[in-house]
Design an enzyme around this catalytic site. Structure first.
Site, PDB file in Angstrom:
ATOM      1  CB  SER A  53      -0.916  -0.198   1.322  1.00 23.53           C
ATOM      2  OG  SER A  53      -1.950  -0.838   1.014  1.00 23.53           O
ATOM      3  CB  SER A  59      -4.553   1.097   3.861  1.00 25.41           C
ATOM      4  OG  SER A  59      -3.432   0.859   3.009  1.00 25.41           O
ATOM      5  CE  LYS A  91      -4.506   1.714  -0.478  1.00 24.39           C
ATOM      6  NZ  LYS A  91      -3.873   0.230  -0.394  1.00 24.39           N
TER       7      LYS A  91
END
Length: 389
Positions: free
Chosen positions: A97, A155, A100
């Site tokens: 993640s 997340s 991101k």
């Protein structure tokens, strides 16, 4: 002058001999951190960060670089972009993640935070099994700012799906993310799933993630989200519920001591990537960004402690080390150049990975690289007349 057959054979033999000697280079690689030549000396490498191992250029009074278990890591000055130390900085690994951060850099400028959007069921299709979710509900209306809280704090892959749908769709968003990465000089990143979910071919590097984190901190909106510890998220019934940032170095959750001066950025985990983290902190007028990818420690929270050690070292090393590279190094590099196409190199011999995960690659071309020990080889055979000066 034309080289005759015998001369050709002799030259070829010398080339093969040289290649054979260089092929032994990996076995001769030294363990432990590598103290690199001083800048300006004849032996100073052109691009240390593409060489395997740990790189640092200490001056008098420099603290010792921490011994970390991560497969790849980097610490840099976020203001100047100077890389203070790194280990396998361009090694391509799954980012989880932390990707991101690139998603936000790509999508956030085009979506004003006050926009309200009613979620269609189709926008939540395709979320990978086991994904982290913030609880986006079908037919519920959210502000874009709510969804960004879901991305940065929880997340939430469901929030990413909706934001990607608002930004042109899943595939188009992935393509734009790669374009954004190239614009920033991050050439190790390949995007197949914008939320960071494990997909074949999806990779980034400690260098690239540090680039993304640094770029994000320059955006007040990005910086506000990534440094936020708590927020409220709209519930299905019209109310709301609290969400807490999963970056334990920021919140101090689960017994991880919060880091003094931490200002973000993003953590991640998947079964394939392991734990990953981009962390930034500010002290005494200096801002550092550190990336830690896949610690091999048995400690579930090692990614936070290793980032803590890197940041501590970076602040202590101020004025005592010479940079080993720059996060801006590839911003002006032409696509397809030797650095853009460099092959990811396995971790140094000082920390061996699992069996079968240390490929050794070799290539001898007109201007190529010899892997393993990171020795550059430049060989050229020319048959026929030697050109005149």
């Amino acid at each position: 002058m034309t080289i005759g057959f015998a001369s050709r054979a002799a030259v070829l033999g010398c080339v093969l001999c040289a290649a054979g000697l260089l092929a032994l280079a990996p076995a001769a690689a030294t363990a432990g951190p590598r103290v690199d030549p001083r800048p300006g000396t004849p032996d100073a490498p052109a691009s240390l960060l593409y060489r395997p191992g740990t790189h640092v250029r200490p001056r008098a009074g420099a603290p010792e670089v921490p011994d970390l278990s991560a497969r790849s890591w980097l610490v840099a000055d976020a203001d100047t972009g100077e890389v203070l130390a790194a280990h396998d900085a361009h090694r391509r690994l799954p980012p989880a993640s932390t990707l991101k951060t690139l998603f936000a850099l790509t999508v956030m400028p085009a979506l004003p935070s006050g926009i309200r959007h009613r979620v269609d069921p189709e926008e939540l299709e395709g979320i990978g099994p086991g994904s982290s979710l913030v609880g986006v509900a079908e037919y519920r209306t959210y502000r874009v700012s709510d969804l960004w809280n879901g991305v940065f704090l929880n997340s939430g892959n469901d929030a990413v799906r909706v934001l990607a749908a608002l930004s042109g769709g899943w595939r188009a968003t992935a393509e734009r993310m790669e374009e954004k990465a190239r614009d920033l000089g991050a050439r190790d990143t390949r995007v197949t799933s914008p939320d960071g979910y494990d997909e074949p071919g999806q990779v980034s590097s400690a260098f690239d993630l540090a680039v993304f984190g640094r770029a994000g901190l320059r955006s007040p909106e990005f910086a506000e989200y990534c440094g936020r510890a708590e927020a409220s998220f709209p519930a299905r019934d019209g109310g709301s519920y609290p969400i807490v940032n999963t970056n334990r170095l920021l919140t101090g959750a689960d017994g991880v001591a919060p880091y003094r001066g931490l200002i973000g950025v993003k953590n991640g985990y998947t079964s394939h990537a392991g734990n990953t983290l981009v962390a930034a902190a500010r002290r005494d007028g200096r801002t550092l960004v550190a990336t830690v990818m896949n610690p091999r420690s048995d400690d579930a929270f090692a990614v936070y402690e290793e980032a803590r050690a890197l940041l501590d070292w970076g602040f202590d090393a101020a004025g005592h080390v010479t940079p080993v590279g720059s996060l801006d190094a590839l911003r002006s590099a032409p696509p397809g150049g030797p650095e853009a196409d460099a092959v990811a190199v396995p971790a140094s011999a000082s920390r061996r990975d699992d069996a079968g995960d240390r490929p050794v690659w070799w290539a001898i071309t007109g201007a190529g690289l010899l892997g393993g020990a990171g020795v550059a080889v430049y060989l050229r055979l020319r048959w026929g007349p030697v050109p005149k000066d």
